[in-house]
Design a protein around this motif. Structure first.
Motif, PDB file in Angstrom:
ATOM      1  N   SER A  96       0.828  -1.179   0.000  1.00 22.66           N
ATOM      2  CA  SER A  96       0.000   0.000   0.000  1.00 22.66           C
ATOM      3  C   SER A  96       0.877   1.249   0.000  1.00 22.66           C
ATOM      4  CB  SER A  96      -0.891  -0.061   1.249  1.00 22.66           C
ATOM      5  OG  SER A  96      -1.465   1.175   1.491  1.00 22.66           O
ATOM      6  N   GLY A  97       0.625   2.164  -0.931  1.00 21.79           N
ATOM      7  CA  GLY A  97       1.437   3.366  -1.009  1.00 21.79           C
ATOM      8  C   GLY A  97       2.670   3.223  -1.877  1.00 21.79           C
ATOM      9  N   GLY A 107       2.873   3.156  -5.039  1.00 24.87           N
ATOM     10  CA  GLY A 107       2.822   3.979  -6.242  1.00 24.87           C
ATOM     11  C   GLY A 107       2.053   3.364  -7.402  1.00 24.87           C
ATOM     12  N   LYS A 108       1.310   2.305  -7.150  1.00 26.69           N
ATOM     13  CA  LYS A 108       0.593   1.621  -8.225  1.00 26.69           C
ATOM     14  C   LYS A 108      -0.452   2.528  -8.868  1.00 26.69           C
ATOM     15  CE  LYS A 108      -0.778  -1.519  -5.322  1.00 26.69           C
ATOM     16  NZ  LYS A 108      -0.226  -0.947  -4.072  1.00 26.69           N
ATOM     17  N   SER A 109      -1.268   3.170  -8.027  1.00 24.02           N
ATOM     18  CA  SER A 109      -2.287   4.061  -8.585  1.00 24.02           C
ATOM     19  C   SER A 109      -1.660   5.302  -9.210  1.00 24.02           C
ATOM     20  CB  SER A 109      -3.292   4.489  -7.503  1.00 24.02           C
ATOM     21  OG  SER A 109      -3.961   3.369  -6.988  1.00 24.02           O
ATOM     22  N   THR A 110      -0.530   5.718  -8.682  1.00 20.83           N
ATOM     23  CA  THR A 110       0.170   6.863  -9.271  1.00 20.83           C
ATOM     24  C   THR A 110       0.557   6.548 -10.720  1.00 20.83           C
ATOM     25  OG1 THR A 110       1.007   7.457  -7.094  1.00 20.83           O
ATOM     26  CG2 THR A 110       2.133   8.429  -8.984  1.00 20.83           C
ATOM     27  N   THR A 142      -0.721  17.796  -6.583  1.00 19.39           N
ATOM     28  CA  THR A 142       0.306  17.695  -5.548  1.00 19.39           C
ATOM     29  C   THR A 142       1.369  16.638  -5.864  1.00 19.39           C
ATOM     30  OG1 THR A 142      -1.365  16.431  -4.385  1.00 19.39           O
ATOM     31  CG2 THR A 142      -0.922  18.643  -3.564  1.00 19.39           C
ATOM     32  N   GLN A 200      -9.975   2.479  -8.597  1.00 14.04           N
ATOM     33  CA  GLN A 200      -9.885   1.784  -7.316  1.00 14.04           C
ATOM     34  C   GLN A 200     -11.075   2.065  -6.406  1.00 14.04           C
ATOM     35  OE1 GLN A 200      -6.162   2.682  -5.358  1.00 14.04           O
ATOM     36  NE2 GLN A 200      -6.515   1.268  -3.694  1.00 14.04           N
ATOM     37  N   HIS A 214      -3.631  -6.837  -5.016  1.00 10.34           N
ATOM     38  CA  HIS A 214      -2.844  -7.345  -3.894  1.00 10.34           C
ATOM     39  C   HIS A 214      -2.981  -8.846  -3.782  1.00 10.34           C
ATOM     40  CE1 HIS A 214      -1.871  -3.477  -2.385  1.00 10.34           C
ATOM     41  NE2 HIS A 214      -3.125  -3.109  -2.309  1.00 10.34           N
ATOM     42  N   SER A 233      -2.802   6.961   0.141  1.00  9.93           N
ATOM     43  CA  SER A 233      -3.180   5.857  -0.747  1.00  9.93           C
ATOM     44  C   SER A 233      -4.412   5.140  -0.204  1.00  9.93           C
ATOM     45  CB  SER A 233      -2.017   4.882  -0.877  1.00  9.93           C
ATOM     46  OG  SER A 233      -1.962   4.039   0.245  1.00  9.93           O
ATOM     47  N   GLY A 277      -4.965   2.032   0.668  1.00 10.74           N
ATOM     48  CA  GLY A 277      -4.740   1.187   1.835  1.00 10.74           C
ATOM     49  C   GLY A 277      -4.466   2.000   3.092  1.00 10.74           C
TER      50      GLY A 277
END
Ligand SMILES: Nc1ncnc2c1ncn2[C@@H]1O[C@H](COP(=O)(O)OP(=O)(O)OP(=O)(O)O)[C@@H](O)[C@H]1O
Ligand SMILES: Nc1ncnc2c1ncn2[C@@H]1O[C@H](COP(=O)(O)OP(=O)(O)OP(=O)(O)O)[C@@H](O)[C@H]1O
Ligand SMILES: [Mg+2]
Ligand SMILES: [Mg+2]
Lengths: 293, 275
Positions: free
Chosen positions: A44-45, A47-50, A62, A98, A214, B156, B158
């Motif tokens: 989580s975090g 950078g996948k969605s980025t 941002t 998502q 995931h 994010s 999660g």
């Protein structure tokens, strides 16, 4: 590699304007061939969605992309303006986002939201768009598609909303689907049906996909290749079977061990050990040192 | 067994279909469900998407009124309570939502999202106390303190989910309804959160209804499981019993459709027994 490419991301780096310009993506490269389903995995975090947003020109204000290229077919996307991008992507690239609730307009019925794209990009009349939408809802295993068409988003369950977005993405028969955790709200039988649909679309239209998930079970059954990210950096990539059965990176191995297994209830649920995290962080720090130093 | 913490009898729950105008009859989506949950017990709820799991959960927490049937929490009937009498129960029964983005106020920073309920329910007396508790809970769910100054859309998916978990557990509830809370987490964070939940149920005697589509997760952390389809319970029992020897055809078809993390070229095309 000499395979034809549908999409390639080359050396993509991004920073956050929050957190004093902390890096979000670190020199990420990946390629998707026509008809390939490419898994994008990572904590989580990571950078996948980025990455997903960058392809679609939806990078938030941002977040700043500092380097790299995103090439779809023969066109570099990062250099296009919003209008050019929209024209190019509109019918060819579809996103399954998502967060279904925020992706749907709360004050419009499902029918209107599903038929928009069909009329705009596929030249459907109101009537044929409606028929097509009903068929698509049926294909994603929706009970009572007629009722669903008349509903507002809040009148649907989480998994029903997710299926509306999946159906809307399939409606355009895109060349590339970016699916950002598309099956998290679905029961496993419906999930399996959706995975079958993605495979069918891939076979029919040579559709390629970036599949963010995931669930290593889903990765195992649907992805041809996988890229594994940690804090915006690619830790390992390769063919799915190699990555899951013969992982090379300690982080990959740890993720496989963390996965709960229905068939082995005593296994799994082991968080990535601190030592592995420390090694990953050191790798990241080394990378940052080399790029800034 | 001791007196259950939460029990529901013959719940029928429905929605007025706005799509047809307000005069339309209410169509039930939960059709006669009974269940009970003991202190410290973790009960899994799985089932078809749209089968009424979230609806059932909302009714258990008194967020929607059932058309018929009764619900009691720690001996107090939940249905029909006015807001004032509901207030003390609200802190003791928390819900963690399926859709974290829509359950966190987009205009508030995480710090405010976490501290406001603490002050409202007087779990913290001063802002300083609230800040300390917020920081501690964030650490327990594995989030860095930097998250406190962000808005929900600046973290994010999660991370947002864990903010929702933190907000619920910091009020020290007796019962938490967790609606599909780990599906958006990576497996390592998921393992961390599930272990946290295990520790909380042991340490605080926290009871939990755990709605999830992931049967592997349910098997790993739940004592019992309830399987729902089209508004009804089709099977229930201890996890090991239900998973090893499912009686309902629907439960079997769910088990057959679980993707294992081992590539299997025949899995996708295999026809499942009960489909
Ligand atoms: N709008 C934003 N502005 C600044 N930073 C952001 C923004 N959105 C996300 N981030 C940060 O960028 C990093 C990557 O976020 P991203 O949403 O890409 O993660 P992800 O891999 O999709 O995670 P998840 O599995 O939780 O969805 C995170 O550290 C996050 O906090
Ligand atoms: N606010 C609402 N108004 C009208 N109908 C609703 C509302 N919320 C849910 N429904 C309907 O109730 C049924 C059950 O929905 P619910 O959200 O309880 O399902 P669920 O089991 O949680 O599904 P999922 O696994 O997809 O989240 C669905 O048919 C849905 O369309
Ligand atoms: Mg994401
Ligand atoms: Mg639900």
């Amino acid at each position: 590699m000499s395979e034809p490419r549908l999409l390639s991301i080359e050396g993509l780096s991004a920073v956050s304007d929050r957190d004093n310009g902390a890096p979000i993506l670190r020199d990420v490269s990946l390629a998707v061939a026509p008809g390939e389903i490419h898994g994008l995995v990572g904590e989580s975090g990571a950078g996948k969605s980025t990455i997903a947003r960058a392809i679609l020109g939806m990078t938030p204000r941002t977040v700043r992309i500092t380097q790299g290229a995103i090439i779809l077919g023969n066109t570099e996307l990062l250099s296009l303006d919003a209008r050019q991008l929209r024209r190019l992507l509109g019918a060819e690239v579809a996103l399954i986002p998502q967060d279904p609730l925020t992706a749907l307009n709360p004050s419009r019925r499902i029918e209107a939201q599903m038929t928009d794209g069909l009329r705009m990009w596929k030249g459907h009349s109101a009537k044929s768009a409606r028929e097509r939408a009903l068929t698509l809802l049926d294909e994603v295993q929706m009970r009572e598609p007629e009722r669903v068409m008349r509903c507002y988003p809040h009148e649907l369950s989480g998994g029903m909303r997710q299926r509306v977005l999946i159906a809307a993405a399939f409606a355009l028969e895109p060349k590339l689907v970016i699916a950002d955790e598309p099956t998290t709200a679905l029961d496993v039988t419906v999930q399996k049906q959706i995975l079958k649909l993605i495979r069918a679309m891939q076979a029919r239209h040579k559709t390629g996909a970036i599949f963010v998930t995931h669930d290593l079970g889903v990765v195992a059954q649907i992805c041809d290749r996988v890229t594994l990210l940690y804090q915006g950096k690619v830790m390992e990539h390769g063919l799915t079977a190699d990555l899951l059965l013969k992982p090379r990176h300690a982080y990959t191995k740890a993720l496989v061990r963390a996965t709960p297994r229905y068939d082995r209830p005593v296994d799994g649920l082991i968080p990535v050990p601190d030592a592995v995290i420390a090694a990953c962080r050191a790798e990241i720090a080394g990378f940052d040192g080399a790029t800034h130093g | 067994m001791a007196e259950p913490l939460l029990s529901a009898q013959n719940l029928v729950i429905g929605y007025r279909r706005a799509a047809f105008g307000a005069s339309q009859p209410i169509v039930p989506v939960v059709k006669g469900v009974s269940l009970s949950i003991a202190r410290g017990e973790v009960v899994g709820i799985v089932g078809e998407s749209g089968s009424g799991k979230t609806t059932l959960g909302r009714a258990l927490l008194g967020l929607i009124a059932p058309m018929s049937g009764s619900i009691a929490f720690d001996g107090t009937p939940v249905s029909g309570l006015d807001e004032q009498r509901m207030r003390p129960l609200r802190r003791r029964m928390q819900m963690i939502f399926q859709d974290p983005m829509s359950s966190l106020n987009p205009r508030h920073r995480i710090r405010r999202i976490l501290t406001a309920p603490l002050l409202l329910h007087k779990v913290a007396r001063t802002m300083r106390e609230a800040d300390q508790q917020a920081a501690m809970t964030l650490e327990r769910v594995g989030l860095p303190p930097g998250v406190l100054t962000r808005y929900p859309h600046e973290i994010s998916g999660g991370q947002r989910q864990r903010v929702g978990i933190a907000r619920a557990i910091m009020l020290k509830p007796d019962f938490v309804l967790a609606d599909e809370i780990v599906s958006g987490l990576d497996v390592s964070t998921q393992a961390q959160v599930l272990r946290l939940i295990g520790a909380l149920t042991r340490e605080m005697g926290l009871a939990m209804a755990f709605i999830s589509h992931d049967l592997s997760v349910i098997r790993a952390i739940c004592d019992r499981v309830i399987v729902m389809r089209q508004g009804e319970i089709v099977e229930e029992g201890a996890c090991d019993v239900v998973f090893d020897a499912p009686r309902a055809a629907y439960t079997r078809s769910l088990i057959d459709a679980i993707p294992l993390p081992v590539p299997d070229s025949t899995w996708l095309t295999r026809v499942d027994v009960a489909a």
